[in-house]
Design a protein around this motif. Structure first.
Motif, mmCIF file in Angstrom:
data_model
loop_
_atom_site.group_PDB
_atom_site.id
_atom_site.type_symbol
_atom_site.label_atom_id
_atom_site.label_comp_id
_atom_site.label_asym_id
_atom_site.label_seq_id
_atom_site.Cartn_x
_atom_site.Cartn_y
_atom_site.Cartn_z
ATOM 1 N N LYS A 1 0.806 -1.223 0.000
ATOM 2 C CA LYS A 1 0.000 0.000 0.000
ATOM 3 C C LYS A 1 0.842 1.277 0.000
ATOM 4 O O LYS A 1 0.298 2.375 0.020
ATOM 5 C CB LYS A 1 -0.920 0.003 1.232
ATOM 6 C CG LYS A 1 -1.990 -1.073 1.170
ATOM 7 C CD LYS A 1 -2.963 -0.923 2.328
ATOM 8 C CE LYS A 1 -4.079 -1.970 2.223
ATOM 9 N NZ LYS A 1 -5.050 -1.834 3.339
ATOM 10 N N ASP B 1 0.151 3.652 -3.016
ATOM 11 C CA ASP B 1 -1.116 4.379 -2.877
ATOM 12 C C ASP B 1 -0.996 5.497 -1.842
ATOM 13 O O ASP B 1 -1.537 6.602 -2.028
ATOM 14 C CB ASP B 1 -2.231 3.416 -2.464
ATOM 15 C CG ASP B 1 -2.520 2.391 -3.554
ATOM 16 O OD1 ASP B 1 -2.326 2.730 -4.744
ATOM 17 O OD2 ASP B 1 -2.914 1.265 -3.227
ATOM 18 N N SER C 1 -1.385 9.555 -2.613
ATOM 19 C CA SER C 1 -2.313 10.459 -1.921
ATOM 20 C C SER C 1 -1.588 11.662 -1.336
ATOM 21 O O SER C 1 -2.132 12.772 -1.288
ATOM 22 C CB SER C 1 -3.058 9.691 -0.822
ATOM 23 O OG SER C 1 -2.161 9.222 0.173
ATOM 24 N N ASP D 1 -6.551 10.453 3.058
ATOM 25 C CA ASP D 1 -7.696 10.131 3.909
ATOM 26 C C ASP D 1 -7.165 9.827 5.308
ATOM 27 O O ASP D 1 -6.610 8.756 5.548
ATOM 28 C CB ASP D 1 -8.450 8.932 3.339
ATOM 29 C CG ASP D 1 -9.684 8.593 4.157
ATOM 30 O OD1 ASP D 1 -9.998 9.347 5.111
ATOM 31 O OD2 ASP D 1 -10.333 7.567 3.853
ATOM 32 N N CYS D 2 -7.293 10.779 6.204
ATOM 33 C CA CYS D 2 -6.688 10.650 7.529
ATOM 34 C C CYS D 2 -7.275 9.498 8.338
ATOM 35 O O CYS D 2 -6.669 9.044 9.322
ATOM 36 C CB CYS D 2 -6.854 11.956 8.315
ATOM 37 S SG CYS D 2 -5.972 13.354 7.560
ATOM 38 N N THR D 3 -8.466 9.022 7.963
ATOM 39 C CA THR D 3 -9.093 7.925 8.721
ATOM 40 C C THR D 3 -8.522 6.565 8.343
ATOM 41 O O THR D 3 -8.736 5.589 9.063
ATOM 42 C CB THR D 3 -10.607 7.924 8.469
ATOM 43 O OG1 THR D 3 -10.859 7.714 7.058
ATOM 44 C CG2 THR D 3 -11.221 9.240 8.912
ATOM 45 N N SER D 4 -7.809 6.490 7.220
ATOM 46 C CA SER D 4 -7.341 5.181 6.743
ATOM 47 C C SER D 4 -5.841 5.005 6.913
ATOM 48 O O SER D 4 -5.276 4.036 6.407
ATOM 49 C CB SER D 4 -7.698 5.016 5.261
ATOM 50 O OG SER D 4 -7.068 6.016 4.480
ATOM 51 N N ILE D 5 -5.171 5.924 7.593
ATOM 52 C CA ILE D 5 -3.723 5.796 7.765
ATOM 53 C C ILE D 5 -3.425 5.607 9.241
ATOM 54 O O ILE D 5 -4.193 6.022 10.112
ATOM 55 C CB ILE D 5 -2.979 7.042 7.232
ATOM 56 C CG1 ILE D 5 -3.490 8.319 7.913
ATOM 57 C CG2 ILE D 5 -3.111 7.152 5.735
ATOM 58 C CD1 ILE D 5 -2.729 9.559 7.518
#
Length: 1469
Positions: free
Chosen positions: A285, A288, A292, A299-303
């Motif tokens: 990942k 990706d 970003s 996307d701060c919620t997915s890191i």
């Protein structure tokens, strides 16, 4: 090489040459150890001195680092013997511990460090464990250091351990947690320290270098520790993980900090990506995540939380341009792009990176960031090549030649291949070459061969587009060279058979010669390889000669002078290196032609071409022997004909043929020496400076050959007795050749001294003295056992010495310099004076000349005094003071002491005379100007100081009062002359008239134009009588006596007039010399670091006083000669201040800058700043302050100053700020002209152009005048220095896309201004309305030109300009209509030319129209004409296309023929 020398003889020669060349001694700092370790070694050393401790003890007791290296190399053999005993005793363990300490104590650049690392890596395996433990223990001690300025040494040690040192790497691996913690701690503390020292650029430079090294070591650590992620990052809460997170946070901060050096930001970008790669999981990942970041869509919620905490600033949407740029660089460098390891997400990341880079290329204008961007784009193409080797079909479709990405890349290449930065132009070549390779990888295997590529549509279109370009475009050459490498020369020759001749034609332009010659070399080498590979016999060479050699011979015989010179210097050597056998072919043709065309004064002819070819061939080793060359290739008569040819270059080439050789030891034949004598007889008096320089240079090469070959002959003479029977030895005895050398050199010197007769011309003297100087330099006084074949001193008698001394009386300073340098090269026994009376006479003559009213006399005095300073005896007038101080001298270097003491005495003598004369000048400047101008004494003092090494003075205590007195005297002298220099009109202050009527009339004029600076020199007309009786009474008292003076004119004394010119020359030359003296003092004298220190001569207060002096006179002087030369001295001062360790002195330039900017902004009527004379010295003052700013820094002073000046230069409604606007415009002009600011000034060009164009509309004449001068400077800065007679030559133009890509801010501005001009150019009422800025706008637009490379990828369309330019063609001014027609051409796309022409023709009035204007008709027809001409000249399309275009134009024109038949008188103008 001379014929017949045996192999043994040449072996002797080689050994001799190895012996006579002094080998550069390696400087190695000796290693040392602490007292405790030394005592340990003493206690462990054995009595026999054979164990390791004894070896180390002996080693550390040496003071020579080179000797220590030999001992270090004995460590491993000694331990290998100990290993056989199978025991590691405590002695060896202690020694290994000491060795580890020694390694860590050595500096990183010390050769001992590498030798010791190599030895430790070679330890027997039995001792490795103990060695690693010792090393780990010592390294741990290093890591525990807490002193901030010791961190750099520890960091260097970590770096050394990681580089090719297995033992050190093992130690670092054992302490990885501690090492990471240390790096984190050191970077935080150094960063904080750097912030504290903001403004102290010397300390900041050191600290920033420490930050850079720490960042690089962190990157190296993660890269070189094997399996870093698997071993050390298993637990997110471990100390290692925490240190990694801390370092990642630091690097993220560095990356976004624009106050740091860009190299730190760049390296931090690498570190951020590397740490993400090491820490982020899963690795699939990572592409990706980075995509970003680059697209600013994280996307701060997915890191992970750790990533958000460490890199929060990178997850925002307002990431800076530089941060994005360096992230792209880190991604391309640190991720693995080989073999498609990252899959489809990696391919997507690759495309995202290039789109980000394209966006940044249109936004970044700072030159350093532009250079980074070009390198990163080149790096991207390299990564794309790696990915394409095993990529998906979709990526190949996205990166083939017809794709938008490749189109944008080509657009970048076309708009930057003419960039002023060489490094950036080089990157465009790399990008273009990689584009070809990328396209090749997207093709099928069968199509990717060279033959398949040649027929590829993309390659064919690219080749044709490049060939259609004008040859003045530099980027064309590099790109064609890349194409030749990929598809071969055959395809290009098929498209353009005459391309060799076309390229040779442009070689008359010096700026294009390197590019053209490199391209030709690429082409003819490729063609030769191609022909040889296909030929079955040797007939292929005929075709090659016809293609490449025949055009060369034509140029050599028929081309213009510059073209021939550049072809000979650049192209011919490369051709002969490629094909040496072509020389005989060339000589054969030229010999035949030379019989018919020998040349003339204006033409070299075939004889000149022949000599040029032979000279080049011999210089590059293609003629093995001079004798063979004369016998087989050219006759003796032709050589003599060439030596006295009418054309100077033929003479030079023939002389070069005799003097130059690829081997410096080649023996000079008797015939060659006779020819040289023949040449010197007729060529010493050459009037061309360039020819004189070449003659002197070539003869110096010949003298070097004689000197070096004579050493060979001496060696052979010594060994000849051993080879009496050897038939291979030279037939002529070496002693005979040596005697011929001596006779030849003596005859040359006799001829040269004969040429120095009294009254000989300047060219003759220059040539003779330069050649004599070369002889003295090449044949030095022998030292030791070295023999020399000739010594100039043996041929110099009293008469010739007198001849050299008389050269000091020449009015040409170059002759004085050459004579002085020659005298300094001679032994002291030749030039030492024995007659004290003669020495006394020369000294008195020098003193008298130093106060002469003729400016060149003081130059003579300076050189004469400098020569006398080197004499052991001083004139009797100074001998008493010399003897009193001689006793205190002590031993030492007697020669240096004598020179220093003599210099001190001479300066004291000059200073005493100057003090007396300044006192008289304070009473009467007129008397000083007429009798004893003050500048001569100062000039002699400066000359004496410049010859002395002021950084190693031994009489410091005696120099200090002299320096202090010099400064005070300089200020006094300046105070005397400055009122004239600072006057509003310094050129005519003292009246020249001697009659009362004229004096009265001048009194009236002076009262009317009384300058602002009031003093008695300006308000009273003076009449000066003879020197010893100056009348200095008021004018009212002096006027009645004029008649009486005239009556006694013939009886008693002659009236002496002081002209304005005499006073002005005295004043500005005095100011000039004072400025140069102060600048020299600042530059050469050591400065006191502390007030009480004894190692310097200048105090801090004295330096500040000098700065204040320069400030006052640069800002207030009106005379250009005065402030220009004050600027020279001030530059020397500012350069010293910027390197000074004292913070208070470092801050001075910045403080001075703010003070003057504030004074400019306030526009105070009482200010003494000069608003006329282009602001006089103000631009020079600011220029000196900005140009001395360190270029490796952020150039903050320049940035702030430019913003202030551009604001002030803009239009304003306040009339009080007009003076500020004029000053700002004049200062901007000076800064844009300063080449030292380089590319740092380019980002402000667009704003400067706006200010100039808007200033041209001002109602104030001074603003318009300054704006015009600024605009002229900007045109030169943008388009280059004019290189041709044609005002609109394409050499000083650029394509529209290139112009607007470099200056995008000008696009909306020019469009808006052009619209305003077009709307006012022609009113319906018929009123004449001339817009003042129309000329400037059309001048800029007219310097653009269309290019077949202009693509459709730029967001800046040219179409909006077209209707406004067309309307400007209606101007009532003929010149404006013509410029509008020229300006229209680059804005019309090639495909739109026919439609545009039809539109223009349709606008012409019909026969039924009642009202139309002649200017409209003429402007429209001019635009049609220039569009047709551009279409014809550029050869965009085939003939059939052009014929169709002409047919359409003819149809449209036929309907408007009635305009040509109508009477002009009936038309409205």
């Amino acid at each position: 090489m001379f014929v017949g020398v045996s192999q043994k003889g040449w072996l002797l020669l080689i050994l001799f040459k190895m012996g006579v060349k002094k080998k550069k001694e390696m400087q190695v700092t000796a290693l040392t150890i602490c007292h405790q370790d030394l005592e340990t070694l003493r206690s462990l050393a054995d009595v026999e001195g054979k164990n390791l401790a004894s070896l180390l003890l002996h080693c550390v007791q040496l003071t020579d680092g080179v000797s220590q290296i030999h001992y270090v190399k004995q460590i491993v053999p000694l331990l290998e013997k100990a290993d056989k005993n199978g025991a590691c005793d405590p002695t060896i363990r202690s020694c290994l511990d000491i060795l580890a300490g020694i390694y860590l104590s050595l500096s990183v650049k010390n050769p001992l460090k590498k030798v010791l690392a190599s030895s430790l890596d070679g330890l027997p395996e039995f001792f490795l464990t103990e060695a690693i433990q010792s090393f780990t223990s010592r390294l741990q001690e290093e890591l525990n250091t807490t002193h901030l300025y010791s961190y750099r040494k520890v960091t260097d040690n970590i770096s050394s351990c990681m580089e090719n040192f297995d033992l050190g790497r093992a130690g670092v691996n054992n302490l990885l947690k501690n090492v990471l913690h240390f790096l984190q701690k050191s970077l935080i503390e150094i960063s904080e320290e750097n912030r504290k020292f903001a403004g102290n650029h010397i300390v900041q430079t050191q600290l920033m270098n420490d930050l850079l090294v720490g960042t690089r070591v962190s990157v190296m650590l993660v890269q070189k520790i094997q399996d870093f992620q698997r071993i050390h990052l298993k637990t997110s809460g471990s100390p290692t993980w925490q240190s990694m997170c801390g370092l990642l946070s630091i690097f993220t901060k560095f990356l976004s900090d624009d106050d740091l050096l860009q190299t730190i930001q760049s390296t931090s970008g690498l570190a951020v990506i590397l740490f993400i790669k090491a820490m982020f999981h899963p690795p699939e990942k990572i592409p990706d995540l980075i995509s970003s970041l680059l697209l600013r869509s994280v996307d701060c919620t997915s890191i992970p939380d750790w990533f958000l905490n460490c890199c929060r600033s990178l997850c925002c949407t307002d990431v800076s341009q530089s941060t994005l740029l360096f992230l792209c660089q880190g991604t391309l460098t640190m991720l693995d792009w080989q073999n498609g390891n990252m899959g489809l997400s990696g391919e997507a990341l690759l495309l995202n990176i290039v789109h980000v880079l394209f966006t940044l290329s249109s936004q970044i204008k700072e030159s350093t960031l532009e250079l980074f961007l070009s390198r990163i784009l080149a790096s991207w193409t390299n990564s794309a090549i790696h990915v394409l080797e095993s990529s998906s079909p979709s990526l190949k479709d996205s990166l083939n030649g017809n794709s938008s990405v490749v189109g944008r890349l080509l657009e970048y290449v076309y708009t930057h291949w003419e960039h002023p930065l060489d490094a950036l132009r080089h990157q465009t070549k790399i990008i273009f070459r990689n584009i070809l390779q990328m396209h090749q990888l997207t093709k099928e295997k069968s199509d990717s061969e060279a033959s398949g590529l040649a027929t590829d549509r993309f390659i064919c279109d690219l080749t044709e587009s490049l060939l259609r370009l004008e040859w003045h475009v530099k980027g064309k050459y590099a790109c064609l060279g890349c194409l030749v490498d990929y598809i071969g020369i055959g395809h290009i020759l098929a498209l353009a058979k005459t391309i060799p001749s076309q390229i040779l034609e442009v070689m008359g332009d010096q700026s294009l010669v390197p590019y053209a010659s490199d391209l030709l070399e690429t082409m003819f080498r490729n063609h030769k390889s191609h022909l040889k590979s296909q030929a079955v016999d040797s007939t292929w060479i005929d075709e090659w000669h016809e293609t490449w050699v025949s055009p060369l011979l034509f140029i050599l015989c028929e081309g213009n002078l510059d073209q021939k010179s550049y072809v000979i210097d650049y192209y011919l050597p490369k051709l002969l290196n490629c094909s040496p056998e072509s020389l005989s072919y060339m000589v054969k043709i030229l010999q035949t032609s030379a019989d018919a065309k020998t040349g003339s004064y204006n033409s070299r002819g075939a004889l000149g071409a022949l000599m040029a070819c032979l000279r080049t061939a011999r210089a590059h080793g293609h003629l093995q022997s001079a004798t063979d060359a004369w016998r087989n290739l050219v006759s003796s008569a032709r050589i003599k004909q060439g030596l006295i040819h009418q054309h100077c270059q033929v003479r030079i080439d023939t002389l070069g043929l005799l003097c130059e050789s690829n081997r410096s030891t080649e023996i000079v034949s008797m015939e060659e020496m006779q020819w040289i004598q023949f040449f010197i007889t007729y060529n010493l008096n050459s009037q061309s400076p360039g020819v004189r320089q070449q003659i002197c240079s070539l003869l110096k090469k010949l003298f070097c050959r004689i000197q070096e070959s004579s050493q060979v002959l001496y060696k052979l003479e010594q060994s000849r007795s051993k080879h009496e029977s050897d038939n291979e030895l030279p037939k002529q005895h070496p002693s005979v050749s040596l005697q011929q050398y001596k006779n030849f050199m003596s005859s040359i010197c006799n001829r040269l001294f004969e040429a120095l007769f009294p009254g000989s011309s300047y060219p003759t003297r220059f040539s003779a003295l330069t050649i004599l100087g070369s002889i003295a330099e090449v044949f030095p006084v022998p030292e030791g056992q070295v023999q020399t074949v000739y010594q100039l001193s043996h041929d110099i008698d009293v008469g010739r010495f007198q001849t050299l001394m008389e050269c000091f009386t020449s009015t040409f300073e170059e002759v004085k310099i050459l004579a002085f340098d020659l005298l300094m090269k001679l032994p002291k026994t030749v030039v030492q004076f024995q007659d004290s009376e003669k020495l006394q006479g020369l000294f008195q003559a020098a003193l008298e000349l130093s106060s002469s009213t003729k400016p060149y006399d003081c130059v003579t005095a300076s050189y004469l005094l400098n020569f006398l300073i080197w004499q052991d005896a001083l004139p009797s007038s100074l001998s008493a003071s010399l003897q009193t101080q001689q006793a205190a001298c002590g031993d030492g270097d007697k020669s240096a002491i004598v020179v220093e003491r003599n210099t001190l005495m001479v300066i004291k003598c000059l200073l005493e005379n100057l003090e007396e004369e300044v006192s008289q000048a304070e009473n009467s400047l007129l008397q000083a100007a007429a009798s004893f101008p003050l500048y001569g004494r100062v000039h002699c003092i400066t000359g004496a100081l410049q010859r002395l090494s002021l950084n190693s003075l031994r009489l410091v205590s005696e120099w200090r009062p002299v320096v202090e007195k010099l400064l005070l005297m300089s200020y006094r002298l300046s105070a005397v002359v400055s009122p004239v220099i600072q006057s509003s009109s310094p050129e005519g202050l003292i009246p020249m008239d001697t009659d009362s009527e004229s004096a009265s009339r001048l009194q009236t004029i002076l009262s009317e134009i009384q300058p602002r600076d009031t003093n008695d020199y300006f308000t009273q007309a003076k009449i000066l009588k003879e020197r010893d009786s100056f009348d200095l009474e008021d004018l009212n008292a002096s006027v009645p006596n004029i008649g009486a003076s005239a009556e006694i004119k013939g009886k008693e004394r002659k009236t002496c007039d002081v002209t304005a010119q005499m006073v002005l020359v005295c004043c500005w030359r005095s100011m000039k010399e004072v400025a140069l003296l102060l600048g020299t003092l600042c530059q050469l004298l050591p400065m006191q670091s502390m007030p009480e220190s004894s190692n310097g001569l200048l105090t801090v207060e004295q330096v500040k006083e000098i700065g204040d002096y320069f400030k006052q006179h640069l800002l207030q002087s009106r005379h250009r000669g005065a402030f220009e030369l004050a600027y020279t001295g001030f530059v020397k001062l500012t350069e010293i201040l910027n390197r000074c360790p004292s913070v208070s002195l470092q801050k001075l330039p910045e403080q001075w800058l703010w003070d003057v900017l504030e004074e400019i902004k306030c526009s105070d009527p009482s200010s003494k700043l000069c608003a006329t004379r282009r602001s006089a010295g103000i631009p020079f003052y600011i220029q000196a302050l900005l140009a001395s700013e360190p270029k490796k820094g952020k150039m903050d002073l320049l940035k702030i100053t430019m913003k202030e000046l551009i604001t002030l230069a803009g239009p304003t409604d306040d009339s009080r700020s007009t003076v500020s606007q004029v000053h700002a415009l004049n200062i901007l002009r000076a800064l844009f002209r300063d080449t030292r600011l380089g590319e740092n000034i380019i980002p402000y060009v667009a704003d400067g152009a706006k200010a100039a164009i808007l200033g041209f509309t001002s109602p104030v004449w001074a603003v318009r005048n300054s704006s015009t001068l600024l605009f002229s400077t900007l045109i030169t800065r943008i388009f280059g220095v004019k290189r041709g007679k044609d005002e609109l030559s394409k050499k000083n133009r650029m394509t529209g896309s290139e112009f607007f890509s470099r200056f995008p801010e000008l696009y909306p501005f020019l469009l808006q201004q052009l619209e305003a001009v077009a709307n006012s150019v022609d009113s319906d009422t018929g009123e004449l309305n001339r817009h003042p800025s129309m000329f400037l706008l059309l001048l800029v637009l007219g310097r653009l030109y269309p290019s077949p490379m202009d693509g459709t990828y730029s967001a800046l369309s040219m179409a909006p300009f077209i209707p406004f330019i067309m309307r400007c063609g209606r101007s009532p001014v003929y010149r404006s209509r013509e410029m509008a027609a020229r300006a229209l051409v680059p804005f019309v796309m090639v495909d739109e030319i026919p439609a545009t022409i039809r539109t223009l023709l349709a606008k012409l009035p019909n026969c039924t129209d009642q009202c139309f204007r002649q200017n409209h008709i003429h402007g429209t027809l001019l635009q049609v004409f220039h569009l047709l001409q551009a279409c014809t000249d550029s050869k965009y399309r085939l003939n059939a296309y052009f014929q169709q275009l002409l047919a359409d134009v003819a149809v449209c024109t036929r309907a408007k023929l009635w305009l040509a038949e109508r009477s002009v008188s009936s038309l409205t103008v």
